[in-house]
Design a protein around this motif. Sequence first.
Motif, PDB file in Angstrom:
ATOM      1  N   LEU A   1      65.168  -4.533 -45.958  1.00 20.55           N
ATOM      2  CA  LEU A   1      65.231  -3.905 -47.285  1.00 20.55           C
ATOM      3  C   LEU A   1      64.951  -4.950 -48.369  1.00 20.55           C
ATOM      4  CD1 LEU A   1      68.405  -1.638 -46.887  1.00 20.55           C
ATOM      5  CD2 LEU A   1      66.032  -1.176 -46.245  1.00 20.55           C
TER       6      LEU A   1
ATOM      7  N   ALA B   1      63.175   0.800 -43.497  1.00 23.06           N
ATOM      8  CA  ALA B   1      62.404  -0.046 -44.402  1.00 23.06           C
ATOM      9  C   ALA B   1      62.783   0.229 -45.853  1.00 23.06           C
ATOM     10  CB  ALA B   1      60.911   0.193 -44.195  1.00 23.06           C
ATOM     11  N   ARG B   2      63.459   1.363 -46.094  1.00 19.34           N
ATOM     12  CA  ARG B   2      63.780   1.730 -47.478  1.00 19.34           C
ATOM     13  C   ARG B   2      65.287   1.896 -47.649  1.00 19.34           C
ATOM     14  NH1 ARG B   2      60.317   6.205 -47.143  1.00 19.34           N
ATOM     15  NH2 ARG B   2      62.063   7.383 -47.979  1.00 19.34           N
TER      16      ARG B   2
ATOM     17  N   ASP C   1      66.966   4.059 -49.444  1.00 19.95           N
ATOM     18  CA  ASP C   1      67.490   5.430 -49.344  1.00 19.95           C
ATOM     19  C   ASP C   1      67.599   5.884 -47.886  1.00 19.95           C
ATOM     20  OD1 ASP C   1      64.769   5.464 -49.125  1.00 19.95           O
ATOM     21  OD2 ASP C   1      64.473   7.342 -50.204  1.00 19.95           O
ATOM     22  N   GLU C   2      66.659   5.430 -47.055  1.00 17.76           N
ATOM     23  CA  GLU C   2      66.763   5.742 -45.614  1.00 17.76           C
ATOM     24  C   GLU C   2      68.030   5.124 -45.027  1.00 17.76           C
ATOM     25  OE1 GLU C   2      63.385   4.762 -42.996  1.00 17.76           O
ATOM     26  OE2 GLU C   2      62.245   4.490 -44.843  1.00 17.76           O
TER      27      GLU C   2
END
Lengths: 324, 369
Positions: free
Chosen positions: A53, A10-11, A13-14
């Motif tokens: 994202l 969902a992010r 950076d992930e």
Amino acid sequence: MTPFAYQRPARVDEAIAAGADRGARFVAGGTNLLDLMKIDVEEPAVLIDINRLPLAAIEATPAGVRIGALARMADVAAHPAIVDGYPAVSQALLASASPQLRNMASIGGNLMQRTRCTYFRDTAFPCNKRVPGSGCSAIPGDHRRHAVLGVSSACIAAHASDLAVALVALDASLRLRGPRGERSLPLDDFYRLPGDTPQVENALQPGEMIVAVDLPASSPARRSLYLKIRDRASFEFALVSAAVGLDLAGGAIREARVALGGVGAKPWRARAAEDRLRGQVPGPEVFAAAAGAALEGAQPHPDNAFKVELARRTLVRALGQATT
Amino acid sequence: MASFLPCASGDFAEAPAAPVPEVGMAAPDFLLPAADGPIRLSDFRGQPVILVFSPPGWDPAEAAQLALFNDTAARLAPARARLLGVSLDGPWCSLDLENEGGLRFPLLRDFDPAGGVAHRFGVYGSRAVVVIDGDGVVQWKHVFPAGLPARPEVLAAVFADLAPPDPIGPSLTRRQFLITALVASLAAAAWPAPAPAETSAASPQGSAPPRPPQVLDLTLQVNGVDHALKVDSRVTLLDALREYIGLTGTKKGCDQGTCGACTVLADGRRIKSCLTLAAMAEGRRITTIEGLAREGKLHPVQAAFIDHDAFQCGYCTPGQIMAAVALIDEGHAGSDDEIREWMSGNLCRCGAYPNIVAAIRQAAGGKKA
């Protein structure tokens, strides 16, 4: 299809952390990657679905437009800021693929599509891009649609993106985010020529992701167009295409932007042609001189030699349309 | 000729510790499983034997590798014997050579999961090629460095090891040399391909395990109804609709994003369900041809297709209709030319295009043709 592990972060950076793994690939629209996975040309071990994202915004300012990497081709093509300020970009998008694919495909994914040919897609044939060192089947084989500029003895595949041709002409740059932060890179510098390593197509580092495309506002961008020549009227790759942008003042060309598609191993910015146009009064001879300069150094093979002349004529026509 | 059976388990290498053989030394003997009882490596005296310790999935019979064999043979052997074909026959590999006849050697596949043979040759966990001549003496041995070297590096190493000024020198016969060169080429050719799922005998280490399929629990909302599914991550939205949910109105034509027969709506936008993974469609509102009619009444586009006989075989029709519904919604039905351009993602092999355009014009509110 080879099995893969599916992830849906969902992010950003992930996603970047997951993408740094060898064998991991990002998927957005899937129109190129899934197609290649079905025929075992691409075999990622991990498929990272980045569609959740928050990277789909299109932000227009007087200085330019920032297009989020997950904006869909159809939405960018129809965006008023693009239609008005960068018509070549809108036209290139609308000349691409089909309505369904344009609803699916993302801008970042379009720029990441593989430089490919039918031999790359067919695992029964040698291909230096698919199996480095195995040989090029196109050079002695069927290469009517292949590239004539920037090619090497290892690979003559043409870059297929219409969008990238328009973006390269109009000085677009990419915002890339990776494990070590964010950087900006001109799109023209992003793509690599095949040389001895046709499997390396761009400057993206492991884990890096295109997060946006920056398109600077300019006079040539406002007076720009995209002309695509193909075997069919629609839903077909370019045999040859041209993106041109002109800044006209006092009956002369103050500034010019020229790029060619369908003929290059990468989207082909033709700066030599721009030099021939700058300061000149537009006319057939000036256009012909620019077109000659654009195709200088072309390395055609027997079945795609026609592209050299076709590209010259396409560019002459595009310049004519841009000045009237 | 003994016929070999793949063996699931067991260490067929003989136990006694012996020095690792280098070039010029006798090769250690070991047992191979065969249908009519195990036989020994030494039973092959009189013919060369090539051992390739490889990652799983190595297949010298791949057509794509022939060009590599011949390239290497041409560079190494003045006679330029051409390799005409490579075939795998169980654990045997046959090389069919112009001028040189056929060569046949065992591929030690799938019989030594414990790596005993690799240990005996001192190449455990590595990718290596060992050539044993007809007298049972190791003639050539190359162990490749760890990792996945680029092919030019591998070839350079191979050439450096071989590179006799006169290939028909005192140490190697031309035939042996040719075999060696070919095997080196085989091995080099095997490199860049990442290992597909297959177990290998000779290299139990350095071989990625087969990737297990991933099963996902998904909920797909189709035509307003939620469907809980358990599917392989590879399943496309198209296959999920047809094979798991039972909505077979959506058709599979080319299955590569070209023909449009699989067109469905996702959140009201037309997409190709064959190039969308089921997992990617989770959380989106999917509409298929089955979801268009309302209370027994056909959607206007469906009715118009019937009015205009806008099909012949009907296979592309669900995709045409879904695309047309979206086209009208997008506002792209302004003229016949515009309709044609915006329907370019849907092919009709029967050539019903004029009737399809007429049907869309009618459904969009234009004059009934």
